[in-house]
Design an enzyme around this catalytic site. Sequence first.
Site, PDB file in Angstrom:
ATOM      1  NE  ARG A  11       8.261  -1.334   9.433  1.00 58.45           N
ATOM      2  CZ  ARG A  11       7.816  -0.819   8.956  1.00 58.45           C
ATOM      3  NH1 ARG A  11       7.509  -0.999   7.697  1.00 58.45           N
ATOM      4  NH2 ARG A  11       6.622   0.250   9.512  1.00 58.45           N
ATOM      5  CB  SER A  40       4.722  -2.579  10.204  1.00 58.56           C
ATOM      6  OG  SER A  40       4.199  -3.528   9.301  1.00 58.56           O
ATOM      7  N   GLY A  77      -1.333  -2.326   1.672  1.00 56.89           N
ATOM      8  CA  GLY A  77      -2.365  -1.498   2.858  1.00 56.89           C
ATOM      9  C   GLY A  77      -2.317  -0.207   3.263  1.00 56.89           C
ATOM     10  CB  THR A 119       2.919  -3.273   1.613  1.00 55.97           C
ATOM     11  OG1 THR A 119       3.231  -1.473   2.163  1.00 55.97           O
ATOM     12  CG2 THR A 119       3.032  -4.113   1.991  1.00 55.97           C
ATOM     13  CD  GLU A 159       8.770   1.114   5.615  1.00 53.86           C
ATOM     14  OE1 GLU A 159       7.456   1.482   6.275  1.00 53.86           O
ATOM     15  OE2 GLU A 159       7.859   0.688   4.727  1.00 53.86           O
TER      16      GLU A 159
END
Length: 568
Positions: free
Chosen positions: A99, A446, A467, A375, A414
């Site tokens: 991440r 996330s 999504g 994504t 992000e």
Amino acid sequence: MKHRIASILLLVLLLPLVALTPTGGRIPSYAQHGMVVSASTIASEVGRDILKKGGNAIDAAVATAFALAVTWPAAGNIGGGGFIVYRDHQGKVTTFDFREKAPLAANAKMYLNEKGELIDELNHTGLLSVGVPGTVAGLYQAHAKYGKLPWAKLVQPAVELADKGIPISYALNQQAKNMRKTWEQFPSTMAVMYKGDKSYYEPGETWKQPELAKTLKRIKKNGRDGFYKGETAEKLAAFMKANNGIITTQDLEQYQAVERKPVEGTYRNVKVFTMPPPSSGGTALVEMLNILEGYDLKALGYKSADYIHVLSETMRRAFADRAEHMGDPDFNPDLPIAKLTSKEYAARLRKTITMDLASASDSSRYGQLYEGTSTTHLSVVDEQGGAVSLTYTLERSYGSQVVAEGLGFFLNDEMGDFNPVPGVTRTDGLIGSEPNQIKPGKRMLSSMTPTILEKDGKLFMVIGAPGGRTIINTVLQVILNVVDHDMNIAQAIEAPRIHHQWLPDRLNFELYGLSPDTQEKLKIKGHNINELNHNMQGNAMGIIVIPQSGLRSGAADSRSADGGVAGY
């Protein structure tokens, strides 16, 4: 061998019957040895070819992911980050967290004006929205520990695709047309996504990406250091500095992916392995499955009002817990994962669900009330039974909308996944709880939910989806469709889906997904229902290993314009 041939013949005979089922009639793709499912048929074929050359599931996932950076720039990426759940052929399961992180110069109020209000779009568009990318580090770490083929062989197909060009699909052409007004703000994006005269690449025309090819060649040659050090890192940091971004060469050099233990659970006759924080998806998924295990979902009736009610109320509770508790475990060492994924806690929550009345979503009380879009995902199964469930993202479609100048790839947005206004949680869905507030070096929360299921100790299913927050509920419903409703993987993925995320207090369902009678019954129970006229429920990519034959059975969601299955 005779048993396998007999099983294949039986499946062929059964296909006409499968096609007549009332849940959509989709027939999966089948393969005997290995299979890759992703948002791009071209990328899936790259992964399949790696399997055919003797690569394992990790190798194929790495090659497919790099290929997606070329063929599916809206989400396939080297400028973003994500998660891998990996099960080797002997049944050992681990995960990799790559991440993105907040830059070292980030702070909790960086997106607020003088009145403490969120500045519109500042945390989603432009270079200030970019987190330190993790994809290359994560893929490299997973390969270094569990890969089989040489790294360079896995990156080379993506290099060739970028160098020689790919045919523009209708979907890529339409996206370029739809995004033009936004992209005109960013010359580096226009230079990559349009021709020299700024006209569109039409469907079927060849699109070459020479700058991306050079970046990929450095990664091919130098591995992780080909991205986080040297020319790529220096160009990215210089571009940031010249355009009000805050990522530096220090941010890039210090970035590390992390191998973590999976979140585990059970649901009826399957065992679940999924992603731990900073993904909230795995914890929420297991929590919901635990709650739903107490209901006979098949007896309630697929897509009946009672069935939708139970699912919605379960989703509401899990998302309230997600909002209150979830964040980066390296900054929140006391996350109550064991409690949230326990059968006992689920039993308490189940008792708060009544069949005739919807609960309220209270923005001031999170889950305490109940105690008493881009994504992409790929799934891989190799010949030996190893499996990868990989979800990675730029956040929204095309991330920050900015292509890194001279490097050829889109940068993520992000930072928008952090809670942007500390302490403020509203009924419109803005969350302000402390565990996910911005801090330098912190990973943002996330919803990605890459998941692997076992049955009787053997690999059974690999599933995941893009999504945003809908990811968790997409994965949940595909699992329920298979386990409770006996659907094949294609039917389970194609079936209409619903979504509730606690706040805003709204039950979304896909167009034509619920009958008028069911809608009316849900309104009587107190649900605020909302029919979507477009796809907001992600594009699931899944594989099932059929127990009787060992065949790989896969499907790419038709909600994904360029998705495809490749097997052999």
